[in-house]
Write an enzyme that holds these catalytic residues in place. Structure first.
Site, PDB file in Angstrom:
ATOM      1  N   CYS A   7      71.067  73.381  15.273  1.00  0.00           N
ATOM      2  CA  CYS A   7      70.010  74.236  14.732  1.00  0.00           C
ATOM      3  C   CYS A   7      68.891  73.459  14.046  1.00  0.00           C
ATOM      4  O   CYS A   7      67.812  74.005  13.831  1.00  0.00           O
ATOM      5  CB  CYS A   7      70.608  75.235  13.756  1.00  0.00           C
ATOM      6  SG  CYS A   7      71.790  76.369  14.515  1.00  0.00           S
ATOM      7  N   PHE A  56      75.090  83.352  19.139  1.00  0.00           N
ATOM      8  CA  PHE A  56      73.934  82.562  19.551  1.00  0.00           C
ATOM      9  C   PHE A  56      73.284  83.122  20.802  1.00  0.00           C
ATOM     10  O   PHE A  56      73.899  83.863  21.575  1.00  0.00           O
ATOM     11  CB  PHE A  56      74.347  81.108  19.782  1.00  0.00           C
ATOM     12  CG  PHE A  56      74.886  80.429  18.551  1.00  0.00           C
ATOM     13  CD1 PHE A  56      74.018  79.953  17.586  1.00  0.00           C
ATOM     14  CD2 PHE A  56      76.248  80.297  18.343  1.00  0.00           C
ATOM     15  CE1 PHE A  56      74.501  79.349  16.430  1.00  0.00           C
ATOM     16  CE2 PHE A  56      76.746  79.690  17.209  1.00  0.00           C
ATOM     17  CZ  PHE A  56      75.875  79.220  16.245  1.00  0.00           C
ATOM     18  N   HIS A 148      65.139  78.546   9.176  1.00  0.00           N
ATOM     19  CA  HIS A 148      66.014  78.789  10.324  1.00  0.00           C
ATOM     20  C   HIS A 148      67.029  79.868   9.974  1.00  0.00           C
ATOM     21  O   HIS A 148      67.796  79.722   9.015  1.00  0.00           O
ATOM     22  CB  HIS A 148      66.762  77.512  10.720  1.00  0.00           C
ATOM     23  CG  HIS A 148      67.772  77.766  11.802  1.00  0.00           C
ATOM     24  ND1 HIS A 148      67.414  77.989  13.109  1.00  0.00           N
ATOM     25  CD2 HIS A 148      69.120  77.886  11.746  1.00  0.00           C
ATOM     26  CE1 HIS A 148      68.501  78.215  13.823  1.00  0.00           C
ATOM     27  NE2 HIS A 148      69.551  78.154  13.018  1.00  0.00           N
ATOM     28  N   ASN A 181      70.455  83.676  17.020  1.00  0.00           N
ATOM     29  CA  ASN A 181      70.293  82.281  16.630  1.00  0.00           C
ATOM     30  C   ASN A 181      70.187  81.443  17.898  1.00  0.00           C
ATOM     31  O   ASN A 181      71.174  81.258  18.612  1.00  0.00           O
ATOM     32  CB  ASN A 181      71.492  81.847  15.781  1.00  0.00           C
ATOM     33  CG  ASN A 181      71.385  80.407  15.305  1.00  0.00           C
ATOM     34  OD1 ASN A 181      70.546  79.632  15.762  1.00  0.00           O
ATOM     35  ND2 ASN A 181      72.255  80.024  14.397  1.00  0.00           N
TER      36      ASN A 181
END
Length: 233
Positions: A7, A56, A148, A181
């Site tokens: 990430c 994700f 993030h 994500n």
């Protein structure tokens, strides 16, 4: 090429592009971030990959970075730092194995780790350019935020620790809600969403902070300047 940065890859790539551009007068650096989490799916022998597929998403984003640019800049990258939190290598793991790319994350440990270390990382990034928090200087709510969105729990903890007002992490939350994500490419999406908010909704603070979290546990911090933002009196 940056691989296995998870990430934090988007923030790391922008930091590297900043260095390259500043050391090559007139250069323009194309940053591309591509994440395909589907390739990590394994099946019943790797049950944790099912959780990864639910958490994700796949995504791709790009940005052009230059120094002394004649084009109209969207954000100026002023100063960047990278911190590696000791004894956290087990919290986020990414590795190449015989079946392919594999990894895992402990969200229960990750959320408090990000929150507990964020103020020191911010101080290390802001102090060299005279933007320390407190003591009559810029307050956290005077910044715009490009964080993030590893999970909503991480964002909740960061809001709590920094005392951020509702809506300060709206760009991160919207990207997480609509796309999930997307690892390193997520920050490119959040940057674009923050740009949109500034234009359409008038959220035009002069100074901002971009933060990425990745394996290690690594925290990438970058001070951003909005050249068209409102200046603090």
């Amino acid at each position: 090429m940056l691989h296995l940065n998870g990430c934090s890859a988007g923030a790391a790539a922008l930091r590297l592009a900043k260095d390259l551009a500043e050391n090559a007068r007139g250069a323009r650096v194309l940053v591309t971030c591509v994440e395909l989490t589907l390739v990590s799916f394994r099946g019943p022998d790797r049950p944790h990959t099912v959780h990864c597929q639910a958490t994700f998403g796949d995504g791709a984003g790009a940005a052009i970075v230059g120094a002394d640019a004649v084009e109209r800049p969207i954000f100026e990258m002023v100063f960047a730092t990278q911190a590696l939190i000791p004894r956290t290598e087990h919290v986020i793991t990414m590795r190449l194995t015989e079946p392919g790319l594999d990894g895992n994350s402990d969200v229960r440990q990750l959320a408090p780790l990000a929150a507990d270390n964020i103020e020191k990382c911010l101080a290390d990034a802001l102090r060299p350019i005279g933007l320390e928090n407190g003591g009559g200087a810029v307050e956290w709510n005077d910044f715009f935020w490009v964080v993030h969105p590893g999970s909503s729990l991480i964002l909740d903890n960061i809001e709590r620790v920094l005392g951020l007002k509702e809506g300060k992490l709206a760009s991160s939350r919207r990207v997480l809600r609509e796309y999930g994500n997307m690892l390193g490419s997520t920050l490119i999406f959040v940057l674009e969403e923050e740009r949109r908010r500034m234009v359409e909704e008038g959220d035009g603070a002069e100074w901002g902070v971009m933060m990425g979290f990745g394996p290690g546990f690594t925290i990438e911090t970058m001070v951003l300047h909005n050249p068209y933002g409102r200046k603090k009196n």
